[in-house]
Enzyme design. Structure first.
Site, short mmCIF file in Angstrom:
data_model
loop_
_atom_site.label_atom_id
_atom_site.label_comp_id
_atom_site.label_asym_id
_atom_site.label_seq_id
_atom_site.Cartn_x
_atom_site.Cartn_y
_atom_site.Cartn_z
CG HIS A 234 6.84 -6.99 2.02
ND1 HIS A 234 6.23 -6.34 3.06
CD2 HIS A 234 8.12 -6.52 1.99
CE1 HIS A 234 7.10 -5.53 3.64
NE2 HIS A 234 8.25 -5.63 3.02
CG HIS B 88 11.68 -6.85 2.35
ND1 HIS B 88 11.25 -5.61 1.94
CD2 HIS B 88 12.35 -7.39 1.30
CE1 HIS B 88 11.66 -5.40 0.68
NE2 HIS B 88 12.31 -6.47 0.27
CG ASP C 16 11.77 -5.23 7.82
OD1 ASP C 16 11.84 -5.78 6.71
OD2 ASP C 16 11.25 -4.11 7.98
CG HIS C 17 7.83 -6.67 6.88
ND1 HIS C 17 6.81 -5.76 6.98
CD2 HIS C 17 8.95 -5.96 6.59
CE1 HIS C 17 7.30 -4.54 6.74
NE2 HIS C 17 8.59 -4.65 6.51
CG HIS D 192 8.42 -2.33 -0.45
ND1 HIS D 192 9.48 -1.49 -0.22
CD2 HIS D 192 8.54 -3.34 0.46
CE1 HIS D 192 10.20 -1.96 0.80
NE2 HIS D 192 9.65 -3.08 1.23
CG ASP E 152 7.85 -2.12 4.42
OD1 ASP E 152 7.27 -1.82 5.48
OD2 ASP E 152 8.95 -2.68 4.39
CG HIS F 59 9.08 0.47 8.46
ND1 HIS F 59 10.21 0.02 9.11
CD2 HIS F 59 8.81 -0.43 7.49
CE1 HIS F 59 10.62 -1.11 8.54
NE2 HIS F 59 9.78 -1.42 7.56
FE FE Z 1 9.99 -3.18 6.21
ZN ZN Z 2 9.96 -4.19 3.17
#
Ligand code: FE
Ligand code: ZN
Length: 255
Positions: free
Chosen positions: A52, A54, A56-57, A108, A130, A168
């Site tokens: 996805h 975001h 942080d990915h 998400h 996530d 995570h």
């Molecule tokens: Fe994340």
């Molecule tokens: Zn995420």
């Protein structure tokens, strides 16, 4: 085939899968730990899988694209990365001699995908970003409780032994909430002891398994009488699986 969770930021894992020669990574929010691992194990990066949009990915994808010959695969509906193969549910990705199936798991984010693969002589693998966490699920930033319910129900149909590779390390805090929902769930209490020991030894709690999540994850147990009763205690209007999941998610947000 070897599976390694590379820690990134405060609680992300970038999953690295390799056969001692070629590798794939999932959701590289940071290129540095990936480049270090490729060098350390002398691997060539063949593919980057993105679940996805975001940061942080995804924030490490461009640097990895520059430094390696890896192909990038991601969700057709939301990520815009140059030279990325855009995937829909039902398609497959061929990589490291494996065939990875793309599963649509909105909730998400609205275009979130997961990757599922059968591995010869090993348990199957699920890279779920996530969407599904051990003992929990992702926050509903873009999707609806109904979408998340359908996504988790789809993942619950995967083989019991499937290794659940979440993005995570949220397991301990999820378990605190899960125990508030189901204080009488013996498997849940035993799992909490096990995870506390792993984390005290600074070891990852993951991968989990589909069989375990079905036993201990309240968001996968919205049909259980105990979970329904607990959800009703938080929101008296909870009545069907979707509203039970919505109540659990809201309760967890403020837990
Ligand atoms: Fe994340
Ligand atoms: Zn995420």
């Amino acid at each position: 085939m070897k599976l390694i969770p590379l820690p990134a930021f405060s609680d992300n894992y970038i999953w690295l899968l390799h056969d001692d020669q070629h590798a794939l990574v999932v959701d590289p929010g940071d290129a540095k730990p990936v480049l270090a691992a490729l060098q350390r194990f002398n691997l060539q990066l063949q593919a980057i899988l993105v679940t996805h949009h975001h940061p942080d990915h995804t924030a490490g994808v461009a640097a990895l694209q520059q430094a390696t010959p890896a192909q990038v695969f991601g969700p057709a509906l939301e990520v815009t990365i140059p030279a990325m193969t855009r995937l829909h549910g039902g398609q497959t990705v061929q990589c490291l001699g494996l065939s990875l199936e793309v599963i649509d798991v909105p909730g998400h984010t609205s275009g979130h995908i997961a990757f599922y693969g059968v591995v010869p002589d090993q348990a199957p693998l699920l890279f779920c970003g996530d969407t599904l966490f051990s003992a929990g699920c992702g926050r509903l930033f873009e999707g609806t409780p109904g979408q998340m319910l359908t996504s988790l129900q789809r993942l619950a149909t995967l083989p019991d032994s499937t290794r659940v590779c979440c993005a995570h390390e949220y397991t301990l805090s999820n378990l605190k909430f899960a125990c508030a929902v189901e204080p009488g769930n013996a498997e849940l209490l035993a799992y909490q002891d096990k995870v506390q020991a792993l984390r005290a030894a600074e070891k990852p709690s993951l991968p989990s398994s589909i069989a375990l999540e079905r036993q201990i994850n309240p968001f996968m147990r919205t049909r259980e009488a105990t979970v329904i009763a607990a959800a009703k205690g938080f929101d008296a209007s909870a009545h069907d699986e979707t509203s039970v999941l919505a109540a659990l998610r809201q309760w967890k947000n403020q837990f």
